[in-house]
Design a protein around this motif. Structure first.
Motif, PDB file in Angstrom:
ATOM      1  N   THR A 126     -33.028 -35.032  31.013  1.00 63.35           N
ATOM      2  CA  THR A 126     -34.611 -36.365  30.445  1.00 63.35           C
ATOM      3  C   THR A 126     -35.289 -36.505  31.839  1.00 63.35           C
ATOM      4  O   THR A 126     -36.323 -36.802  31.751  1.00 63.35           O
ATOM      5  CB  THR A 126     -33.472 -36.858  29.272  1.00 63.35           C
ATOM      6  OG1 THR A 126     -32.537 -36.628  28.518  1.00 63.35           O
ATOM      7  CG2 THR A 126     -34.573 -37.558  28.457  1.00 63.35           C
ATOM      8  N   GLN A 127     -34.047 -37.348  31.989  1.00 65.39           N
ATOM      9  CA  GLN A 127     -35.253 -38.571  33.212  1.00 65.39           C
ATOM     10  C   GLN A 127     -36.295 -37.742  33.941  1.00 65.39           C
ATOM     11  O   GLN A 127     -37.676 -37.727  33.703  1.00 65.39           O
ATOM     12  CB  GLN A 127     -34.795 -39.372  33.864  1.00 65.39           C
ATOM     13  CG  GLN A 127     -33.768 -40.258  33.613  1.00 65.39           C
ATOM     14  CD  GLN A 127     -32.581 -40.604  34.744  1.00 65.39           C
ATOM     15  OE1 GLN A 127     -31.787 -40.334  36.078  1.00 65.39           O
ATOM     16  NE2 GLN A 127     -31.527 -41.622  34.305  1.00 65.39           N
ATOM     17  N   THR A 128     -35.336 -36.626  34.465  1.00 64.95           N
ATOM     18  CA  THR A 128     -36.698 -35.604  35.006  1.00 64.95           C
ATOM     19  C   THR A 128     -38.091 -35.888  34.292  1.00 64.95           C
ATOM     20  O   THR A 128     -38.847 -35.511  35.251  1.00 64.95           O
ATOM     21  CB  THR A 128     -35.619 -34.257  35.850  1.00 64.95           C
ATOM     22  OG1 THR A 128     -34.884 -34.547  36.380  1.00 64.95           O
ATOM     23  CG2 THR A 128     -37.084 -33.308  36.491  1.00 64.95           C
ATOM     24  N   LYS A 129     -37.533 -34.692  33.018  1.00 60.42           N
ATOM     25  CA  LYS A 129     -38.484 -34.485  32.090  1.00 60.42           C
ATOM     26  C   LYS A 129     -39.608 -35.782  32.170  1.00 60.42           C
ATOM     27  O   LYS A 129     -40.839 -35.830  31.705  1.00 60.42           O
ATOM     28  CB  LYS A 129     -37.839 -34.284  31.076  1.00 60.42           C
ATOM     29  CG  LYS A 129     -37.128 -32.801  31.009  1.00 60.42           C
ATOM     30  CD  LYS A 129     -36.717 -32.137  29.410  1.00 60.42           C
ATOM     31  CE  LYS A 129     -35.899 -31.199  29.624  1.00 60.42           C
ATOM     32  NZ  LYS A 129     -35.321 -30.968  29.049  1.00 60.42           N
ATOM     33  N   THR A 135     -46.186 -38.469  35.623  1.00 58.49           N
ATOM     34  CA  THR A 135     -47.138 -37.813  36.772  1.00 58.49           C
ATOM     35  C   THR A 135     -48.307 -36.939  35.693  1.00 58.49           C
ATOM     36  O   THR A 135     -48.902 -37.139  36.068  1.00 58.49           O
ATOM     37  CB  THR A 135     -46.668 -36.904  37.412  1.00 58.49           C
ATOM     38  OG1 THR A 135     -44.998 -37.045  38.276  1.00 58.49           O
ATOM     39  CG2 THR A 135     -47.007 -36.354  38.979  1.00 58.49           C
ATOM     40  N   LYS A 136     -47.888 -36.263  35.535  1.00 61.77           N
ATOM     41  CA  LYS A 136     -49.187 -35.438  34.281  1.00 61.77           C
ATOM     42  C   LYS A 136     -50.341 -36.315  33.961  1.00 61.77           C
ATOM     43  O   LYS A 136     -51.313 -36.306  33.577  1.00 61.77           O
ATOM     44  CB  LYS A 136     -48.400 -34.671  32.553  1.00 61.77           C
ATOM     45  CG  LYS A 136     -47.897 -33.547  33.753  1.00 61.77           C
ATOM     46  CD  LYS A 136     -47.216 -31.612  32.831  1.00 61.77           C
ATOM     47  CE  LYS A 136     -46.099 -31.527  32.786  1.00 61.77           C
ATOM     48  NZ  LYS A 136     -46.085 -30.181  32.232  1.00 61.77           N
ATOM     49  N   LEU A 141     -55.242 -39.394  33.174  1.00 61.51           N
ATOM     50  CA  LEU A 141     -55.795 -40.598  33.212  1.00 61.51           C
ATOM     51  C   LEU A 141     -56.467 -40.892  34.419  1.00 61.51           C
ATOM     52  O   LEU A 141     -58.206 -41.582  35.010  1.00 61.51           O
ATOM     53  CB  LEU A 141     -54.498 -41.576  33.028  1.00 61.51           C
ATOM     54  CG  LEU A 141     -54.470 -42.406  31.950  1.00 61.51           C
ATOM     55  CD1 LEU A 141     -53.082 -43.243  32.042  1.00 61.51           C
ATOM     56  CD2 LEU A 141     -55.195 -42.650  31.206  1.00 61.51           C
ATOM     57  N   LYS A 142     -56.729 -40.476  35.840  1.00 60.08           N
ATOM     58  CA  LYS A 142     -57.028 -40.152  36.808  1.00 60.08           C
ATOM     59  C   LYS A 142     -58.044 -39.623  36.592  1.00 60.08           C
ATOM     60  O   LYS A 142     -59.101 -39.947  37.000  1.00 60.08           O
ATOM     61  CB  LYS A 142     -56.460 -39.922  38.057  1.00 60.08           C
ATOM     62  CG  LYS A 142     -57.210 -40.332  39.863  1.00 60.08           C
ATOM     63  CD  LYS A 142     -56.311 -40.129  40.273  1.00 60.08           C
ATOM     64  CE  LYS A 142     -56.794 -39.847  41.987  1.00 60.08           C
ATOM     65  NZ  LYS A 142     -55.512 -39.998  42.701  1.00 60.08           N
ATOM     66  N   ARG A 143     -57.995 -38.447  35.744  1.00 61.79           N
ATOM     67  CA  ARG A 143     -59.620 -36.879  35.970  1.00 61.79           C
ATOM     68  C   ARG A 143     -60.181 -38.121  35.237  1.00 61.79           C
ATOM     69  O   ARG A 143     -61.485 -37.889  35.536  1.00 61.79           O
ATOM     70  CB  ARG A 143     -58.589 -36.156  35.642  1.00 61.79           C
ATOM     71  CG  ARG A 143     -58.394 -34.833  37.008  1.00 61.79           C
ATOM     72  CD  ARG A 143     -58.225 -33.606  35.807  1.00 61.79           C
ATOM     73  NE  ARG A 143     -57.543 -33.454  35.751  1.00 61.79           N
ATOM     74  CZ  ARG A 143     -56.401 -32.926  34.767  1.00 61.79           C
ATOM     75  NH1 ARG A 143     -57.116 -32.066  33.760  1.00 61.79           N
ATOM     76  NH2 ARG A 143     -55.056 -33.103  34.581  1.00 61.79           N
ATOM     77  N   VAL A 144     -59.483 -38.593  33.986  1.00 60.02           N
ATOM     78  CA  VAL A 144     -60.380 -39.384  32.836  1.00 60.02           C
ATOM     79  C   VAL A 144     -61.526 -40.100  33.012  1.00 60.02           C
ATOM     80  O   VAL A 144     -62.738 -40.732  32.933  1.00 60.02           O
ATOM     81  CB  VAL A 144     -59.937 -39.566  31.414  1.00 60.02           C
ATOM     82  CG1 VAL A 144     -60.699 -40.466  30.755  1.00 60.02           C
ATOM     83  CG2 VAL A 144     -59.277 -38.174  31.156  1.00 60.02           C
ATOM     84  N   THR A 145     -60.177 -41.216  34.009  1.00 64.77           N
ATOM     85  CA  THR A 145     -61.123 -42.781  34.213  1.00 64.77           C
ATOM     86  C   THR A 145     -61.580 -42.655  36.296  1.00 64.77           C
ATOM     87  O   THR A 145     -62.235 -43.576  36.291  1.00 64.77           O
ATOM     88  CB  THR A 145     -60.174 -43.559  33.846  1.00 64.77           C
ATOM     89  OG1 THR A 145     -58.986 -43.209  34.737  1.00 64.77           O
ATOM     90  CG2 THR A 145     -60.039 -43.630  32.636  1.00 64.77           C
TER      91      THR A 145
END
Length: 149
Positions: A126-129, A135-136, A141-145
């Motif tokens: 669950t933590q890994t997911k 991260t996704k 957010l980085k791509r959008v903003t």
């Protein structure tokens, strides 16, 4: 052939379960009147009952083969050791009970450890997911903003 024998033979075809078991619905009726029936009538009755009982035997064997085994619970109070003439032994029965209880405790601990490991593994998954999803989201957010947040 006797009319009652004919009726009984027809009943065997439609309701064979009535003829299962050593003392079934028809055992007493047949035994009361068998000395009054001729050999051919008796041979037909017992021949058909024999077929039904062989079928019943096969059915019972299959049920036993397919039946789930029931776990055997160990009852420590049923264990005793004859200590006659062995005065220096002390309480043998108590030591057997203790051994059985320790074995049951060990099995319980193993089961608990197995369950705990399973829960830990699920929590790690669950933590890994969650980290992957975070991260996704950060990448999106980085791509959008154009920034990290």
């Amino acid at each position: 052939m006797n009319d009652g024998v004919e009726l009984l033979l027809e009943r065997m075809k439609t309701n064979p379960e009535e003829f299962y078991g050593d003392y079934n619905k028809w055992t007493e009726v047949i035994s009361k009147f068998e000395r009054f029936l001729n050999e051919d009538d008796l041979a037909r009755i017992y021949g058909e009952i024999g077929k039904l009982r062989r079928d019943e035997f096969t059915r019972v064997v299959m049920q036993e083969i397919l039946r789930e085994p029931t776990p055997v619970e160990i009852d420590p109070s049923t264990y005793t050791i004859n200590t006659v003439g062995r005065a220096n032994w002390g309480s043998s029965t108590l030591s057997i009970k203790e051994a059985v209880l320790k074995e049951q405790e060990a099995r319980m601990q193993q089961a608990m450890l197995k369950e705990y490991s399973k829960i830990q593994l699920e929590a790690t998954d669950t933590q890994t997911k969650q980290k992957k999803n975070q991260t996704k989201m950060e990448q999106l957010l980085k791509r959008v903003t154009g920034s990290k947040y």
